[in-house]
Write an enzyme that holds these catalytic residues in place. Structure first.
Site, PDB file in Angstrom:
ATOM      1  N   TRP A   1      15.523  -9.018  19.688  1.00 26.91           N
ATOM      2  CA  TRP A   1      15.673  -7.523  19.442  1.00 26.91           C
ATOM      3  C   TRP A   1      15.929  -7.261  18.055  1.00 26.91           C
ATOM      4  CZ3 TRP A   1      14.584  -3.488  22.067  1.00 26.91           C
ATOM      5  CH2 TRP A   1      14.650  -3.391  23.322  1.00 26.91           C
TER       6      TRP A   1
ATOM      7  N   TRP B   1      19.990   3.143  17.817  1.00 25.74           N
ATOM      8  CA  TRP B   1      20.436   4.452  18.138  1.00 25.74           C
ATOM      9  C   TRP B   1      18.999   5.149  18.519  1.00 25.74           C
ATOM     10  CZ3 TRP B   1      24.623   7.691  18.493  1.00 25.74           C
ATOM     11  CH2 TRP B   1      25.696   6.873  18.258  1.00 25.74           C
TER      12      TRP B   1
ATOM     13  N   ASN C   1      27.754  -5.376  22.152  1.00 27.86           N
ATOM     14  CA  ASN C   1      26.550  -4.536  22.132  1.00 27.86           C
ATOM     15  C   ASN C   1      26.553  -3.637  23.542  1.00 27.86           C
ATOM     16  OD1 ASN C   1      23.534  -4.220  21.707  1.00 27.86           O
ATOM     17  ND2 ASN C   1      23.301  -4.935  23.617  1.00 27.86           N
TER      18      ASN C   1
ATOM     19  N   GLU D   1      19.025 -11.632  21.786  1.00 31.89           N
ATOM     20  CA  GLU D   1      19.434 -10.534  20.897  1.00 31.89           C
ATOM     21  C   GLU D   1      18.715 -10.854  19.687  1.00 31.89           C
ATOM     22  OE1 GLU D   1      20.980  -7.962  21.227  1.00 31.89           O
ATOM     23  OE2 GLU D   1      21.302  -8.421  23.386  1.00 31.89           O
TER      24      GLU D   1
ATOM     25  N   TRP E   1      18.986  18.682  19.358  1.00 35.04           N
ATOM     26  CA  TRP E   1      20.448  18.121  19.170  1.00 35.04           C
ATOM     27  C   TRP E   1      21.249  19.374  18.552  1.00 35.04           C
ATOM     28  CZ3 TRP E   1      20.415  14.054  21.633  1.00 35.04           C
ATOM     29  CH2 TRP E   1      19.257  13.121  21.500  1.00 35.04           C
TER      30      TRP E   1
ATOM     31  N   TRP F   1      21.914  12.361  17.248  1.00 34.93           N
ATOM     32  CA  TRP F   1      22.041  10.804  17.115  1.00 34.93           C
ATOM     33  C   TRP F   1      22.225  10.270  15.717  1.00 34.93           C
ATOM     34  CZ3 TRP F   1      18.964   7.280  14.523  1.00 34.93           C
ATOM     35  CH2 TRP F   1      17.847   7.791  13.962  1.00 34.93           C
TER      36      TRP F   1
END
Length: 225
Positions: A37, A141, A101, A34, A66, A119
């Site tokens: 990331w 996202w 997460n 993590e 979207w 989003w």
């Protein structure tokens, strides 16, 4: 990567060495992953700049087309989608300011890939998280919406619910209106027969909402996949 590992606390690296030898739990390995990331998202935004905040991402994937249905987004934010696991996660976040997460990916994928909502609406709401970080939030996202970075990963919310809340305990904690629903229906209460709803002291559609229209989950054969 080696330089970043060298900067991690010595204690973690020592524990990792023991883990490799004794096959202990992989908690610290997940922690280290993590951290990678987190750094990846920061460097990704340093490279991509404002493109990382655009509606269709760095690849301009306009085919997602979207939508922004204010009522749908509101129900998602408030934990009233009719999908118990999603609702429990959102209510938990709204009350505590935190979400694990896995949960973040599940609710984000549900909003974007299943409900086809923009989003950015979800990313804005996630700014209320107590551990909010701009790069990690918007990078995550982008990933969950399928517009980059990385591959497109689509979650099945029903499967995730059954895999990570087998007993329904988490759902019942945050969706108390479902507390008497039998385990066989805790993940998809809209399938409960009317007679069982009555004996469980709940009316789906009144005490708890019917799910937002989405054939992926209301069709049992699809939901198994």
């Amino acid at each position: 990567a080696c330089e970043r590992l060298a900067q991690l606390p010595v204690g973690i690296l020592r524990y990792e060495a023991v883990r490799e030898e004794e096959d202990a739990n992989n908690g610290t390995r997940v922690f280290i992953d993590e951290l990678f990331w987190r750094d990846y998202n920061k460097y990704w935004f340093m490279r991509q700049g404002n493109k990382g905040f655009s509606s269709y991402g760095i690849y301009n994937r306009t085919y997602y087309d979207w939508k922004t249905d204010a009522e749908v987004v509101k129900r998602w934010r408030e934990g009233r989608t009719g999908m118990p696991f999603v609702d429990a996660l959102m209510r938990d976040m709204n009350a505590t300011g935190f979400m694990p997460n896995r949960g973040r990916m599940v609710v984000a994928c549900y909003l974007t890939q299943d409900l086809k909502q923009d989003w950015l609406e979800g990313a804005y709401h996630f700014e209320s998280l107590i551990d909010h970080d701009v790069c990690s939030n918007y990078g995550g996202w982008n990933f969950s919406a399928g517009i980059g970075p990385g591959r497109v990963l689509v979650f099945n919310s029903l499967k995730q619910s059954k895999d990570f809340d087998k007993s329904g305990k988490y759902i019942k904690m945050w969706c108390p209106e479902l507390k008497e629903v039998p385990l066989d229906y805790i993940h998809d209460p809209w399938n409960m027969p009317k007679s069982l709803q009555k004996s469980s002291n709940i009316s789906i559609g009144e005490d708890y909402p019917l799910p937002i229209a989405c054939l992926k989950y209301t069709n049992p054969e699809v939901a198994k996949k």
